[in-house]
Enzyme design. Sequence first.
Site, PDB file in Angstrom:
ATOM      1  N   LYS A 171       0.846  -1.205   0.000  1.00  0.00           N
ATOM      2  CA  LYS A 171       0.000   0.000   0.000  1.00  0.00           C
ATOM      3  C   LYS A 171       0.874   1.245   0.000  1.00  0.00           C
ATOM      4  O   LYS A 171       0.637   2.187  -0.766  1.00  0.00           O
ATOM      5  CB  LYS A 171      -0.942  -0.019   1.221  1.00  0.00           C
ATOM      6  CG  LYS A 171      -2.034  -1.088   1.118  1.00  0.00           C
ATOM      7  CD  LYS A 171      -2.844  -1.274   2.403  1.00  0.00           C
ATOM      8  CE  LYS A 171      -3.834  -2.437   2.247  1.00  0.00           C
ATOM      9  NZ  LYS A 171      -4.631  -2.716   3.458  1.00  0.00           N
ATOM     10  N   GLN A 205      -4.584  -1.479   9.789  1.00  0.00           N
ATOM     11  CA  GLN A 205      -4.514  -2.808   9.180  1.00  0.00           C
ATOM     12  C   GLN A 205      -5.080  -3.864  10.125  1.00  0.00           C
ATOM     13  O   GLN A 205      -4.725  -3.918  11.300  1.00  0.00           O
ATOM     14  CB  GLN A 205      -3.051  -3.123   8.805  1.00  0.00           C
ATOM     15  CG  GLN A 205      -2.861  -4.390   7.991  1.00  0.00           C
ATOM     16  CD  GLN A 205      -3.489  -4.334   6.597  1.00  0.00           C
ATOM     17  OE1 GLN A 205      -3.641  -3.267   6.005  1.00  0.00           O
ATOM     18  NE2 GLN A 205      -3.871  -5.476   6.074  1.00  0.00           N
ATOM     19  N   ASP A 220     -11.046   2.644   3.949  1.00  0.00           N
ATOM     20  CA  ASP A 220     -11.291   1.192   3.930  1.00  0.00           C
ATOM     21  C   ASP A 220     -12.776   0.891   3.720  1.00  0.00           C
ATOM     22  O   ASP A 220     -13.143  -0.239   3.406  1.00  0.00           O
ATOM     23  CB  ASP A 220     -10.884   0.576   5.283  1.00  0.00           C
ATOM     24  CG  ASP A 220      -9.545  -0.159   5.207  1.00  0.00           C
ATOM     25  OD1 ASP A 220      -9.210  -0.642   4.116  1.00  0.00           O
ATOM     26  OD2 ASP A 220      -8.859  -0.230   6.244  1.00  0.00           O
TER      27      ASP A 220
HETATM   28  N1  GUN Z   1      -6.892  -6.880   6.377  1.00  0.00           N
HETATM   29  C1  GUN Z   1      -7.265  -7.640   5.315  1.00  0.00           C
HETATM   30  N2  GUN Z   1      -7.844  -6.878   4.357  1.00  0.00           N
HETATM   31  C2  GUN Z   1      -7.839  -5.602   4.834  1.00  0.00           C
HETATM   32  C3  GUN Z   1      -8.294  -4.367   4.302  1.00  0.00           C
HETATM   33  O1  GUN Z   1      -8.846  -4.275   3.200  1.00  0.00           O
HETATM   34  N3  GUN Z   1      -8.096  -3.274   5.094  1.00  0.00           N
HETATM   35  C4  GUN Z   1      -7.519  -3.353   6.325  1.00  0.00           C
HETATM   36  N4  GUN Z   1      -7.385  -2.233   7.039  1.00  0.00           N
HETATM   37  N5  GUN Z   1      -7.082  -4.496   6.843  1.00  0.00           N
HETATM   38  C5  GUN Z   1      -7.241  -5.610   6.103  1.00  0.00           C
END
Ligand code: GUN
Length: 291
Positions: A52, A96, A119
């Site tokens: 990311k 996350q 998100d």
């Molecule tokens: N963990 C697995 N997928 C995601 C996501 O799309 N966003 C976040 N913040 N954590 C995750």
Amino acid sequence: MNLLDGKIVSQAVKDRLKIQNEERLIQGKKAPHLAAILIGNNGASETYIGSKVKSCAEVGFKSTLIRLDESVTENELHFKINELNNDFDVDGILVQLPLPKHISEEKVIEAIFPTKDVDGFHPESVGRMVQGLPAFYPATPYGILLMLGHYNIETKGKHAVVIGRSNIVGRPISIMLNKNEYPGNCTVTVCHSHTPNLKEICLQADIIVAALGRPEFLKSDMVKEGAVVIDVGITRVPDSSKKSGFSIKGDVDFDQVAPKCSYITPVPGGVGPMTIAALLMNTFKACVAKD
Ligand code: GUN
């Protein structure tokens, strides 16, 4: 059989965002800024966050990675989120997941300002999405829509079967695929661990989204000839032939299923890269909304 190539489509999305961002900068506007919080040292989370942050740099976005120790208290985490909520330069915030057991995921998600919820997990974002209002869509299902759109895959009137009902993928994609616009207008069936006749339902599907997190679960005898198969799985399975000690497996038995499909996503290189492209789209939208 055609591959739905997430690397190519995500690159196209990123190229577009890079140009749009450059246009902003020429107009004297700020670059989008994503703040990501990573707690502890979960290997998979490290990889995702790394991608990311790297992708932000590729398109000229600013990013800030905040690493917190596994032992961080809920209060300390909320204090950090609040700081980011009130930092005008920060456009998008993500924490996350998964979180350490002593921290409530629900409270963390609700603590992020909906205007910065890139998100798309905040109940306000979900509610807006369900009602068809402009909203941040969760990145993985949004990435799937971008991919269907890129390949001009017909969805109207199709029967889409979603396997899995998680808040991150299964439930939101089921809602997005049945909304009254392209890509959408599907008749959607959501299957889960208590669905007794899963195979029969899957055999009726024009589009299957496999998002249950069980490696190579979907077999060829569950798939109709000509179906579109979207594989959301990314499970690490031990593999001594790999330097890392593991390989990544999807929820679809690709070798068996692919010959029957009109389109199918590979793993890796399918939905994964699209998730990041969608997150960048959301971050860009969050920034533009503040102009
Ligand atoms: N963990 C697995 N997928 C995601 C996501 O799309 N966003 C976040 N913040 N954590 C995750």
